[in-house]
Scaffold this motif. Structure first.
Motif, PDB file in Angstrom:
ATOM      1  N   ASP A 184      -3.138   3.195   8.161  1.00 30.10           N
ATOM      2  CA  ASP A 184      -2.923   4.417   7.373  1.00 30.10           C
ATOM      3  C   ASP A 184      -3.571   4.306   5.998  1.00 30.10           C
ATOM      4  O   ASP A 184      -4.150   5.278   5.495  1.00 30.10           O
ATOM      5  CB  ASP A 184      -1.430   4.680   7.223  1.00 30.10           C
ATOM      6  CG  ASP A 184      -0.772   5.072   8.543  1.00 30.10           C
ATOM      7  OD1 ASP A 184      -1.501   5.524   9.447  1.00 30.10           O
ATOM      8  OD2 ASP A 184       0.457   4.916   8.668  1.00 30.10           O
ATOM      9  N   TYR A 185      -3.488   3.121   5.395  1.00 31.95           N
ATOM     10  CA  TYR A 185      -4.088   2.986   4.067  1.00 31.95           C
ATOM     11  C   TYR A 185      -5.613   2.968   4.138  1.00 31.95           C
ATOM     12  O   TYR A 185      -6.273   3.398   3.195  1.00 31.95           O
ATOM     13  CB  TYR A 185      -3.586   1.716   3.377  1.00 31.95           C
ATOM     14  CG  TYR A 185      -3.959   1.672   1.916  1.00 31.95           C
ATOM     15  CD1 TYR A 185      -3.404   2.584   1.020  1.00 31.95           C
ATOM     16  CD2 TYR A 185      -4.893   0.763   1.432  1.00 31.95           C
ATOM     17  CE1 TYR A 185      -3.766   2.577  -0.313  1.00 31.95           C
ATOM     18  CE2 TYR A 185      -5.250   0.752   0.100  1.00 31.95           C
ATOM     19  CZ  TYR A 185      -4.682   1.658  -0.766  1.00 31.95           C
ATOM     20  OH  TYR A 185      -5.049   1.661  -2.081  1.00 31.95           O
ATOM     21  N   LEU A 186      -6.168   2.487   5.239  1.00 32.24           N
ATOM     22  CA  LEU A 186      -7.621   2.574   5.407  1.00 32.24           C
ATOM     23  C   LEU A 186      -8.065   4.032   5.458  1.00 32.24           C
ATOM     24  O   LEU A 186      -9.137   4.381   4.948  1.00 32.24           O
ATOM     25  CB  LEU A 186      -8.045   1.836   6.680  1.00 32.24           C
ATOM     26  CG  LEU A 186      -8.019   0.303   6.624  1.00 32.24           C
ATOM     27  CD1 LEU A 186      -8.357  -0.280   7.990  1.00 32.24           C
ATOM     28  CD2 LEU A 186      -8.993  -0.222   5.574  1.00 32.24           C
ATOM     29  N   LEU A 187      -7.252   4.888   6.060  1.00 28.23           N
ATOM     30  CA  LEU A 187      -7.568   6.319   6.051  1.00 28.23           C
ATOM     31  C   LEU A 187      -7.518   6.884   4.639  1.00 28.23           C
ATOM     32  O   LEU A 187      -8.317   7.760   4.281  1.00 28.23           O
ATOM     33  CB  LEU A 187      -6.586   7.074   6.960  1.00 28.23           C
ATOM     34  CG  LEU A 187      -6.730   6.833   8.467  1.00 28.23           C
ATOM     35  CD1 LEU A 187      -5.619   7.535   9.226  1.00 28.23           C
ATOM     36  CD2 LEU A 187      -8.088   7.298   8.968  1.00 28.23           C
ATOM     37  N   VAL A 188      -6.573   6.382   3.831  1.00 28.20           N
ATOM     38  CA  VAL A 188      -6.508   6.815   2.433  1.00 28.20           C
ATOM     39  C   VAL A 188      -7.769   6.382   1.689  1.00 28.20           C
ATOM     40  O   VAL A 188      -8.325   7.146   0.878  1.00 28.20           O
ATOM     41  CB  VAL A 188      -5.244   6.236   1.761  1.00 28.20           C
ATOM     42  CG1 VAL A 188      -5.238   6.550   0.264  1.00 28.20           C
ATOM     43  CG2 VAL A 188      -3.996   6.800   2.409  1.00 28.20           C
ATOM     44  N   ILE A 189      -8.253   5.175   1.953  1.00 26.28           N
ATOM     45  CA  ILE A 189      -9.470   4.683   1.308  1.00 26.28           C
ATOM     46  C   ILE A 189     -10.662   5.565   1.682  1.00 26.28           C
ATOM     47  O   ILE A 189     -11.477   5.939   0.825  1.00 26.28           O
ATOM     48  CB  ILE A 189      -9.723   3.216   1.708  1.00 26.28           C
ATOM     49  CG1 ILE A 189      -8.625   2.311   1.135  1.00 26.28           C
ATOM     50  CG2 ILE A 189     -11.091   2.750   1.227  1.00 26.28           C
ATOM     51  CD1 ILE A 189      -8.730   0.860   1.598  1.00 26.28           C
TER      52      ILE A 189
END
Length: 259
Positions: free
Chosen positions: A240-245
């Motif tokens: 999920d945080y990779l999507l935020v990046i």
């Protein structure tokens, strides 16, 4: 055929296409996925030409009248600068997983395990290759490559040829966004890194309480086992945080060209 000021005869449409392809090709060279070592040059050139035809069909591009002139060289340099800036902003965000892999790999004791990354042709940690493939697949899954192409096409409205020099504020924003790499890498490695830090603290306390124990024979396997389990448990949150990046990178690229 219309002769140009240098006496070189060339089709005006072909010269306009080549001029438009400078910005597109520069973006593809610097951007992730398109700029990978495994991407054939003929594919990159073909995509640049296809998008260039699209740009010429939707925008009135007037290339410089003379090919070998100082103003032409400056215009080409400005076009290449805009393209490189677009791709470089995305490349900054794709470096965040590499920072996280260095932190996690060193704590797990597998920092020495490295191989050639097919994306950039350099030696990277094995964990970094895993994160690199993961963020690349997520980038393609959310159509980030199509968003990049859309930003390139829209950049001809915000930064038309002849007025495409990046301002001081835009260059400043690129430099400030570089700090996001370290912040995102730290946050990405935080769940696994915190558990490994707790394990190291426990091993340190045990070593003080029982100095006769061979902690090198216990600490390394324990760090590796805890790291693998922590990666498996934290992978949904890390994804999920990779999507935020990726979202932050596309937003920064959009701000660069659209304001």
């Amino acid at each position: 055929m219309t002769p140009l000021g240098t006496g070189l005869a060339i089709e005006p449409q072909l010269w306009a296409l080549v001029f438009v392809m400078v910005r597109i090709g520069a973006a593809f060279i610097a951007a992730p996925v398109f700029g990978a070592m495994t991407m054939p040059v003929i594919v990159r050139v073909s995509l640049s030409g296809a998008i260039g035809v699209l740009v010429l069909g939707t925008h009135s591009i007037v290339p410089p009248a003379q090919i070998f002139a100082l103003t032409t060289f400056l215009s080409v340099a400005a076009e290449a600068l805009v393209g490189f800036a677009l791709g470089f902003v995305l490349q900054i965000a794709f470096a965040a997983p590499m920072v996280a892999s260095e932190l996690i790999g060193t704590s797990m004791g597998i920092g020495f395990a490295s191989a050639i990354d097919p994306q950039n042709g350099r030696s990277t940690p094995a964990l970094g290759q895993f994160f690199s493939m993961l963020i690349t697949l997520l980038f393609l899954a959310v159509n980030g490559h199509l968003v990049l192409v859309e930003l390139i096409v829209k950049s001809y409205d915000a930064l038309p040829p002849g007025a495409a020099w990046l301002g001081v504020d835009q260059v400043k924003n690129i430099a400030l966004f570089g700090g996001y790499t370290f912040l995102a890498g730290l946050l990405l490695a935080l769940p696994v890194g915190f558990l490994l830090l707790c394990l190291n603290l426990i091993v340190g306390m045990i070593s003080r309480a029982a100095p006769s124990l061979n902690l090198f024979a216990v600490g390394m396997p324990a760090s590796l086992a805890v790291g693998v389990v922590a990666l498996a448990l934290a992978m949904p949150a890390m994804g999920d945080y990779l999507l935020v990046i990726i979202d932050q990178a596309l937003a920064a690229a959009g701000t660069l060209v659209l304001g």
